[in-house]
Design an enzyme around this catalytic site. Structure first.
Site, PDB file in Angstrom:
ATOM      1  N   GLN B 209       0.872  -1.179   0.000  1.00 18.41           N
ATOM      2  CA  GLN B 209       0.000   0.000   0.000  1.00 18.41           C
ATOM      3  C   GLN B 209       0.904   1.222   0.000  1.00 18.41           C
ATOM      4  O   GLN B 209       1.462   1.597   1.026  1.00 18.41           O
ATOM      5  CB  GLN B 209      -0.926  -0.034   1.215  1.00 18.41           C
ATOM      6  CG  GLN B 209      -1.781  -1.312   1.266  1.00 18.41           C
ATOM      7  CD  GLN B 209      -2.858  -1.353   0.193  1.00 18.41           C
ATOM      8  OE1 GLN B 209      -3.680  -0.451   0.088  1.00 18.41           O
ATOM      9  NE2 GLN B 209      -2.840  -2.409  -0.631  1.00 18.41           N
ATOM     10  N   GLY B 250     -11.745   3.483   3.662  1.00 19.75           N
ATOM     11  CA  GLY B 250     -10.827   2.555   3.019  1.00 19.75           C
ATOM     12  C   GLY B 250      -9.825   3.237   2.104  1.00 19.75           C
ATOM     13  O   GLY B 250      -9.885   4.458   1.862  1.00 19.75           O
ATOM     14  N   HIS B 251      -8.934   2.443   1.568  1.00 19.45           N
ATOM     15  CA  HIS B 251      -7.854   3.003   0.741  1.00 19.45           C
ATOM     16  C   HIS B 251      -8.381   3.630  -0.548  1.00 19.45           C
ATOM     17  O   HIS B 251      -9.312   3.140  -1.159  1.00 19.45           O
ATOM     18  CB  HIS B 251      -6.755   1.991   0.459  1.00 19.45           C
ATOM     19  CG  HIS B 251      -7.175   0.688  -0.138  1.00 19.45           C
ATOM     20  ND1 HIS B 251      -6.275  -0.303  -0.411  1.00 19.45           N
ATOM     21  CD2 HIS B 251      -8.375   0.194  -0.491  1.00 19.45           C
ATOM     22  CE1 HIS B 251      -6.907  -1.327  -0.921  1.00 19.45           C
ATOM     23  NE2 HIS B 251      -8.177  -1.058  -0.980  1.00 19.45           N
ATOM     24  N   ASN B 252      -7.776   4.753  -0.883  1.00 21.53           N
ATOM     25  CA  ASN B 252      -8.075   5.471  -2.128  1.00 21.53           C
ATOM     26  C   ASN B 252      -9.464   6.085  -2.168  1.00 21.53           C
ATOM     27  O   ASN B 252      -9.925   6.492  -3.236  1.00 21.53           O
ATOM     28  CB  ASN B 252      -7.877   4.563  -3.356  1.00 21.53           C
ATOM     29  CG  ASN B 252      -6.420   4.186  -3.538  1.00 21.53           C
ATOM     30  OD1 ASN B 252      -5.996   3.128  -3.080  1.00 21.53           O
ATOM     31  ND2 ASN B 252      -5.660   5.059  -4.125  1.00 21.53           N
TER      32      ASN B 252
END
Lengths: 358, 358, 358
Positions: B209, B250-252
């Site tokens: 990540q 969450g990511h992004n």
């Protein structure tokens, strides 16, 4: 490109070495010496970048990409842009992940105990472990070789952390045995008291919680997730399970090997998830239920009965996904058509309370 | 009245000065020198207290109140109790908030680094910053002027915290850039690893990540909320967004400017919330969805498809709120009427498992 | 048997002493001197172990058990295995809990302040209190006699913690008054700012949150749970309430005496739960609602209107549980039957997005 303040790229790498490392077949084979410097998505990749195609629905993005290298399945090879080096793989996402790991390996653990850590003299700290500032290690605890314990994390009495496990900052570990090669993110609580009482209007009576939490090898546990210890017997998380943020795991739960639990999922006491169960986000699993091997629970489903192996379910209470869709469709149709002898659909005047400020 | 052990009232203030400060019109104008000592709700206000009426449904409480001063819209001025000073405002709740801020300003930051803080020598600490006991600041981190970093908070390597931002106790900041004038409450985790794997029964493979979390100015982030860093590219929280407790991002994900996310809401990877989206409590937003500007998501809705700007939705999966109500009504009606050739409604014998103790 | 590294068994005990201590009647009376060494479930109990039968559905397990002692209701006495000593009780689960407590009492608090704790000179620490490494106590805070404050916990300015309360590691207490004999688990946040703003597209304006959190006696609060302070007036948790992990309690909420809130439940601002309300897991309770005494909210229910005392509700929005089941049944039936003039049930082609990796 990854911000160099936070991430270190150890490339470049030759295409041949990358393909060998991840078990991909290079196409054309003579591209072995072609050099790549970076990894990234199709949309922003350039000639020095390796990208990938997994989901065929993005094949147009593939064709239009400027990527110099692409990991993809053999059947998509002809769709790659002109001149791109192809890394052929039956599992392109997996192969790409391994390539990214090659460019950006997890930083090594720099051994050492920070002077502002508080280590009980009876604790055993393995060779090569790193303990950051503010870490507190209780009596008889055991930290494995090469572990990294993040700042202000508390490892309570008699806890055992297996070799090479990385524990983030501000974590609490108690009444637990943690395996090797795990990654425990910031704010996780493991081994807290299970929620067990004999309910009584004169005052609820505590059931002492006398079990542990036993976590296998290669497990990831997300930020601020909570895992209670068993009441009698253990709460168990199997090898290779991946658990996201803010998940709740109640006492005496078993999470099977390789299971994947997305964020904010909650599992009530004594539920058993067999191996490779996948729970999407915000799922609820009721007490004493059994979820069969490989079952998939759609986001926000609420399970109150056993689920057979391999089933895909959704809804509250959870039912087979196909049936859930059919019910949604039937209900939508029902609400659209006129109702009752007057031929007018009734409606509800009440606006739900959508105030968010109180 | 606020407990003086915890809160300091810096009044009294003259009505004229208050009205000027918050852009209200005093009625009657000659009341400028009338002095107020406190703020509070209509029900408990006395002659020295400024209160407010925003929601017209409480107009009876206004008329019966003993409040000496009331902030309200011009059209409600005649409903104020006899003798009460009126602060006329088109946005009475906003004007009242500013009056309360005048009486109870955020305490100033008293600069200083506690001796029990651990600061890496390469970190840069701005003038006037306060770092409490147990704070750990990593290499190359940068704490802006006038920041307050609460006790036992960990600011990891290379993190940047903008000027005047206040970070509560027991927080973890990593892989992130935080703007100015933010408020980050106790137990927040920012920059933890996104939940990214290539799933594989031989063992799920980590996708490194490699992105950051970028938080704008004037953002509030609630207790124990978690925000993962991007996989490649960043997770972004826009200026002025307000995020409640136990939220998962969450990511992004992109959270647009001025958005408001109530407690226990979860946003899956790569979702985009445009500006001024409001999510009530326990909402779920699926991966890769786009929520249009100003859309409002009712409590517990579950979004799995894009939502247009300005829409109001509810239910799982989320549909227009009006339709959701209609479906609820239709279903209730359906369940009430006799079914099938026997004329008897079927029923479900199963009581759900409502044990809460396991 | 409980792992002796974590738990200490202070038995054995004679049957007569145990029966007297928990108010059970020994059957046969002459078994008073029979000695027991352990407690445990029917399935694994041996001749030295006391077990119990509460739910009659496990009566077969009783009959087949090797347990030497069993706590049960008088009407099940004849189903106990041959030779087993019976502890007759009308509340067998309660009596068993007390027997387990006898064998495994909560370890005593060993007084002392760890040298790596940071105590403001104006704080008052009661006799016999224990403060672990990394604890930070603010000015004018007051820690009661016999309290245990876990490692890296932060007790902010002017907070009061009542006698014998045990606070886990990595907790944050601010703007609050905590009663006696409470148990606050790792990662709890009490007294954080309520989520109050005057929403405004030019920038949301903070409503100062000027209340406290007042927690009664004998309360348990689970890991990583968050309780915001009031806006004006207090957030209140009544005596004997039991709150599980990852619960959110908004500003100005009242949680009644003896209420039980299971994991991941969220309560929006100003809701009132009267005494002995039970909320199963992942329940949502809307702002300004009132839940009557003894009401039971099924797992995942979403309450948006007042609930009468003693009601049992489920669903979103929550309705009487019986009605909720009836609706589920009616909907299942509707979806099964052919629809429309073509005689074909429509179906939805869309598979929900069940990707869990982004």
């Amino acid at each position: 490109m990854a911000d160099p303040r936070f991430f270190r790229n150890v490339g470049p790498f030759a295409a041949g070495a990358l393909a060998d490392a991840v078990g991909a077949v290079l196409d054309p084979p003579e591209a072995r010496d072609r050099v790549f410097k970076e990894t990234g998505p199709l949309s922003s990749a350039d000639a020095d970048t390796v990208s990938f195609l997994d989901n065929p629905k993005y094949v147009t993005a593939l064709t239009e990409s400027a990527a110099g290298g692409v990991v993809l399945r053999p059947e998509h090879a002809h769709r790659a842009p002109n001149g791109a080096v192809r890394f052929l793989s039956d599992l392109p996402y997996r192969s790409f992940a391994l390539i990214v790991q090659a460019f950006y390996p997890e930083p090594a653990v720099e051994p050492g105990v920070h002077p502002a850590a508080s280590i009980d003299p009876s604790a055993r700290i393995g060779d090569g472990a790193r303990l950051d500032a503010g870490v507190v290690i209780g009596p008889d605890a055991e930290i494995g070789e090469g572990c990294w314990i993040g700042a202000n994390t508390v490892v309570d009495r008699a806890v055992r952390v297996g070799p090479r496990t990385r524990v983030g900052p501000n974590v609490t570990l108690s009444f637990c045995l943690i395996g090797a090669d795990c990654r425990i993110l910031a704010g996780v609580r493991i081994g807290t008291r299970g929620f067990g009482f004999a309910m009584d209007q004169r005052g609820h009576i505590d059931l002492p919680q006398l079990g542990r939490v036993v976590v296998g090898d290669g497990v990831e546990i997300g930020a601020n997730t909570t895992i209670d210890r068993g009441m009698g017997g253990d709460t168990v998380v199997g090898d290779g399970a991946k658990i996201d943020n803010l998940v709740q795991i109640g006492h005496n739960v078993t999470v099977g090997r390789g299971s994947v639990l997305c964020a904010q999922t909650g599992i009530a006491g004594s539920a058993v998830l067999e191996d490779f169960v996948v729970a999407a986000g915000q799922v609820g699993i009721g007490p004493h239920t059994r979820i069969g091997r490989g079952a998939q629970l759609a986001a926000r489903s609420g399970v109150i009965r056993d689920i057979p192996a391999g089933a895909k379910v959704g809804g509250v209470p959870a039912i087979p996904l196909r049936e859930f869709h059919r019910q949604n469709t039937a209900l939508a149709r029902l609400a659209r058509r006129p109702a009752g002898p007057t031929g007018r659909a009734e409606d509800d005047d009440h606006e739900p309370d959508d105030k968010t400020d109180d």
